[in-house]
Design a protein around this motif. Sequence first.
Motif: not given
Length: 86
Positions: A39-62
Amino acid sequence: MARLLHRQNSMKPRGKLGLVIAGYVLAAAVAAAVVACHLAVIGGPSSPGYGGMNAFGDTLLFLAAFGGVRPLNHVTTRHSRFARNK
């Protein structure tokens, strides 16, 4: 390594259980650090309107990071009484 295994075989079940739990806590901490660095490297969500997709991607990375670190915990559980099938 042989000393560690000998010491582990002479440990009480409560101590072995503590090692197993500590291993999982360490794996979760490493996985959380990986996600935080991402998250620090990418500087926040890549698509601000799609928070669910960002959260899912972060969960998969975790989960991927946790699954990659968790086999290290196998060293502590391999000879554990809790891991053996009776």
